[in-house]
Design an enzyme around this catalytic site. Structure first.
Site, PDB file in Angstrom:
ATOM      1  N   ARG A  24      -8.457 -15.700  34.382  1.00 40.82           N
ATOM      2  CA  ARG A  24      -7.989 -16.869  33.612  1.00 40.82           C
ATOM      3  C   ARG A  24      -6.518 -17.171  33.882  1.00 40.82           C
ATOM      4  NH1 ARG A  24     -11.103 -18.436  28.736  1.00 40.82           N
ATOM      5  NH2 ARG A  24     -13.209 -18.259  29.495  1.00 40.82           N
ATOM      6  N   ARG A  28      -4.916 -22.410  29.172  1.00 46.02           N
ATOM      7  CA  ARG A  28      -4.102 -22.989  28.082  1.00 46.02           C
ATOM      8  C   ARG A  28      -2.709 -22.414  27.901  1.00 46.02           C
ATOM      9  NH1 ARG A  28      -9.165 -22.326  24.304  1.00 46.02           N
ATOM     10  NH2 ARG A  28      -9.211 -20.600  25.751  1.00 46.02           N
ATOM     11  N   ARG A  37      -4.978 -31.324  30.793  1.00 42.85           N
ATOM     12  CA  ARG A  37      -6.194 -31.276  29.978  1.00 42.85           C
ATOM     13  C   ARG A  37      -6.221 -32.398  28.939  1.00 42.85           C
ATOM     14  NH1 ARG A  37     -10.302 -30.520  27.125  1.00 42.85           N
ATOM     15  NH2 ARG A  37     -10.961 -28.567  26.153  1.00 42.85           N
ATOM     16  N   ASP A  74     -16.330 -23.185  35.218  1.00 42.56           N
ATOM     17  CA  ASP A  74     -16.781 -22.321  34.127  1.00 42.56           C
ATOM     18  C   ASP A  74     -18.176 -21.792  34.452  1.00 42.56           C
ATOM     19  OD1 ASP A  74     -15.807 -21.637  31.200  1.00 42.56           O
ATOM     20  OD2 ASP A  74     -17.983 -21.785  31.174  1.00 42.56           O
ATOM     21  N   TYR A 150     -25.655 -17.349  26.474  1.00 40.06           N
ATOM     22  CA  TYR A 150     -25.219 -18.659  25.952  1.00 40.06           C
ATOM     23  C   TYR A 150     -26.380 -19.647  25.885  1.00 40.06           C
ATOM     24  CZ  TYR A 150     -20.483 -16.926  26.416  1.00 40.06           C
ATOM     25  OH  TYR A 150     -19.348 -16.183  26.271  1.00 40.06           O
TER      26      TYR A 150
HETATM   27  O1  CP3 Z   1      -8.603 -19.172  35.879  1.00 39.55           O
HETATM   28  C1  CP3 Z   1      -9.789 -18.762  35.885  1.00 39.55           C
HETATM   29  O2  CP3 Z   1     -10.094 -17.585  35.601  1.00 39.55           O
HETATM   30  C2  CP3 Z   1     -10.879 -19.688  36.370  1.00 39.55           C
HETATM   31  C3  CP3 Z   1     -11.552 -20.457  35.386  1.00 39.55           C
HETATM   32  C4  CP3 Z   1     -12.548 -19.842  34.415  1.00 39.55           C
HETATM   33  C5  CP3 Z   1     -12.762 -20.398  33.130  1.00 39.55           C
HETATM   34  N1  CP3 Z   1     -13.818 -19.742  32.564  1.00 39.55           N
HETATM   35  C6  CP3 Z   1     -12.013 -21.512  32.558  1.00 39.55           C
HETATM   36  C7  CP3 Z   1     -12.080 -21.787  31.100  1.00 39.55           C
HETATM   37  C8  CP3 Z   1     -13.441 -18.779  34.569  1.00 39.55           C
HETATM   38  C9  CP3 Z   1     -13.603 -17.806  35.722  1.00 39.55           C
HETATM   39  C10 CP3 Z   1     -14.254 -18.734  33.398  1.00 39.55           C
HETATM   40  C11 CP3 Z   1     -15.353 -17.785  33.192  1.00 39.55           C
HETATM   41  C12 CP3 Z   1     -16.025 -17.722  31.885  1.00 39.55           C
HETATM   42  N2  CP3 Z   1     -16.363 -18.744  31.058  1.00 39.55           N
HETATM   43  C13 CP3 Z   1     -16.533 -16.531  31.317  1.00 39.55           C
HETATM   44  C14 CP3 Z   1     -16.471 -15.145  31.963  1.00 39.55           C
HETATM   45  C15 CP3 Z   1     -15.134 -14.529  31.906  1.00 39.55           C
HETATM   46  C16 CP3 Z   1     -14.638 -14.198  30.515  1.00 39.55           C
HETATM   47  O3  CP3 Z   1     -13.615 -14.786  30.133  1.00 39.55           O
HETATM   48  O4  CP3 Z   1     -15.251 -13.356  29.860  1.00 39.55           O
HETATM   49  C17 CP3 Z   1     -17.136 -16.856  30.094  1.00 39.55           C
HETATM   50  C18 CP3 Z   1     -17.800 -15.902  29.125  1.00 39.55           C
HETATM   51  C19 CP3 Z   1     -17.028 -18.275  29.954  1.00 39.55           C
HETATM   52  C20 CP3 Z   1     -17.580 -19.103  28.846  1.00 39.55           C
HETATM   53  C21 CP3 Z   1     -16.538 -19.823  28.100  1.00 39.55           C
HETATM   54  N3  CP3 Z   1     -15.705 -20.787  28.638  1.00 39.55           N
HETATM   55  C22 CP3 Z   1     -16.240 -19.714  26.726  1.00 39.55           C
HETATM   56  C23 CP3 Z   1     -16.914 -18.772  25.747  1.00 39.55           C
HETATM   57  C24 CP3 Z   1     -15.205 -20.621  26.463  1.00 39.55           C
HETATM   58  C25 CP3 Z   1     -14.614 -20.931  25.125  1.00 39.55           C
HETATM   59  C26 CP3 Z   1     -13.644 -19.910  24.687  1.00 39.55           C
HETATM   60  C27 CP3 Z   1     -12.278 -20.252  25.173  1.00 39.55           C
HETATM   61  O5  CP3 Z   1     -11.635 -19.382  25.812  1.00 39.55           O
HETATM   62  O6  CP3 Z   1     -11.873 -21.373  24.891  1.00 39.55           O
HETATM   63  C28 CP3 Z   1     -14.847 -21.252  27.687  1.00 39.55           C
HETATM   64  C29 CP3 Z   1     -13.808 -22.285  27.885  1.00 39.55           C
HETATM   65  C30 CP3 Z   1     -12.858 -22.140  29.038  1.00 39.55           C
HETATM   66  N4  CP3 Z   1     -13.192 -21.739  30.290  1.00 39.55           N
HETATM   67  C31 CP3 Z   1     -11.471 -22.485  29.004  1.00 39.55           C
HETATM   68  C32 CP3 Z   1     -10.976 -22.259  30.301  1.00 39.55           C
HETATM   69  C33 CP3 Z   1      -9.586 -22.508  30.815  1.00 39.55           C
HETATM   70  C34 CP3 Z   1     -10.720 -23.059  27.821  1.00 39.55           C
HETATM   71  C35 CP3 Z   1     -11.114 -24.487  27.708  1.00 39.55           C
HETATM   72  C36 CP3 Z   1     -10.066 -25.423  27.225  1.00 39.55           C
HETATM   73  O7  CP3 Z   1      -9.140 -25.774  27.972  1.00 39.55           O
HETATM   74  O8  CP3 Z   1     -10.212 -25.870  26.080  1.00 39.55           O
END
Ligand code: CP3
Length: 344
Positions: A24, A28, A37, A74, A150
């Site tokens: 990540r 944010r 965003r 994602d 999910y």
């Molecule tokens: O920079 C990176 O790592 C690449 C981008 C990336 C995102 N999600 C962007 C994201 C990657 C590799 C993921 C993987 C992901 N997504 C996982 C596996 C890794 C982990 O973190 O455990 C999982 C379980 C998800 C599912 C997911 N995506 C959830 C549960 C959420 C909501 C919770 C949260 O953190 O907001 C997301 C949203 C998400 N994915 C955001 C980002 C930058 C935040 C979204 C926003 O900007 O509002």
């Protein structure tokens, strides 16, 4: 020795300094991400917008010069490509129209809605064309099991009762969903490699909620198939697996799955990983993301300890889980600077 430190490390080379990147690393905590965003609509829209997702992928590269970029997307893009509705609600997380039986699985399609997600591969190609040759480009997907949690729960879950219940009650029916996701994952990852991804990471965030037998059936078996098929199609591609929270199950995973590297979470000690995992694969990890929020000497001390314990074997420095939104950017810059310097 090749051009990319990360690839050398995944080939089993003990590199002069450990390559690093952060899970990540785009997101944010970066003001430039929040700004972009706020003018790009929903989160899925951002993921599927080639220009915007390319820019976001490259934001952390400009900030602290890591050894790899990870595609900005994602894991829930795959259910979206299978025809499900997927949205992200501020303060809640993902919301999906849940699948909980065989009829639901039969409604999903590998072809009908797939074009909705194909811009992802254009983003991969666009990032690749802008990335310096010494940096690796990481593509990714969720594992079938983690994506299924999910799809079946319809959101982030506390106890995974619905998905685990289905898996216990109807192994064949739930197995059909896992099989479909296995094929979809291979398709999604292959397209990323075709577009220029050098490394693939399989995120299995919820592997740790399964019992050892269920872990073998729903995590190891599909992961074996995914790795075998990718290696067959692309002998040069490198694969990192991240079965988070599985403790001693990491040993079972690295001996069976066929990954080149394994990412470890913070519950596993680097000393243990050096002894039990590093003989088999490259180890990636595992600074606590909370220590990264704290910063200061504590952060450098802990990073140093991880390096000392793992850098005699093939090793990639990373966190034990993703960067949290409240992390000060200066801390990442400081850590990156420390990681480029020879060990103190
Ligand atoms: O920079 C990176 O790592 C690449 C981008 C990336 C995102 N999600 C962007 C994201 C990657 C590799 C993921 C993987 C992901 N997504 C996982 C596996 C890794 C982990 O973190 O455990 C999982 C379980 C998800 C599912 C997911 N995506 C959830 C549960 C959420 C909501 C919770 C949260 O953190 O907001 C997301 C949203 C998400 N994915 C955001 C980002 C930058 C935040 C979204 C926003 O900007 O509002």
């Amino acid at each position: 020795m090749g051009e990319k430190l990360l690839i050398d490390s995944l080939e089993g080379v003990v590199t002069k300094r450990p390559p690093f990147w952060f899970m990540r690393q785009a997101g944010r905590y970066l003001p430039e991400y929040r700004e972009l965003r706020s003018r790009t609509g929903g989160f899925i829209d951002l993921c599927l917008n080639r220009a915007a997702s390319t820019e976001v992928t490259l934001q952390p590269i400009k900030r602290f010069d890591p050894d790899a970029a990870i595609l900005f997307s994602d894991i829930l893009i795959v259910p979206y490509g299978l025809g499900m509705s997927v949205r992200f609600e501020e303060g809640i997380g993902p919301i999906l129209d849940a699948v909980y039986d065989r009829r639901g699985v039969d409604k999903l399609s590998l072809n009908k809605s797939w074009s909705r997600i194909e811009s992802t591969y254009e983003t991969v190609a666009s990032v690749k064309s802008q990335l310096e040759p010494n940096k690796a480009l990481i593509g990714f997907s969720g594992s079938p099991w983690t994506v299924a949690t999910y799809m079946v729960e319809g959101k982030s879950s506390k106890d995974y009762a619905t998905v685990k219940g289905w898996a216990y009650r109807d192994r064949e029916g739930f197995g059909r969903l896992i099989d479909l996701l296995t094929v979809a994952t291979i398709k999604h990852l292959s397209a990323q490699v075709d577009a220029g991804a050098d490394v693939i990471k399989i995120f299995d965030t919820w592997a740790g909620v399964l019992s050892p037998e269920e872990f073998r059936r729903w995590v190891i078996e599909p992961s074996v198939k995914i790795c075998a098929e990718l290696k067959l199609r692309y002998p040069g591609v490198k694969i990192i697996g991240f079965p988070k929270g599985v403790g001693i199950g990491y040993v079972d995973y690295v001996r069976n799955v066929g990954v080149d590297g394994v990412a470890i979470d913070t519950s596993v000690s680097p000393v243990w990983a050096a002894e039990f995992l590093q003989g088999e694969v490259t180890v990636q990890g595992n600074l606590d993301p909370i220590v990264l929020i704290e910063g200061g000497d504590k952060m450098i001390e802990q990073a140093q300890q991880i390096r000392e314990n793992l850098q005699e074997g093939p090793f990639i420095f990373n966190l034990g889980h993703g960067v949290l939104p409240s992390t000060p950017v200066e801390n990442l810059i400081k850590l990156a600077k420390y990681l480029k310097a020879p060990l103190l």
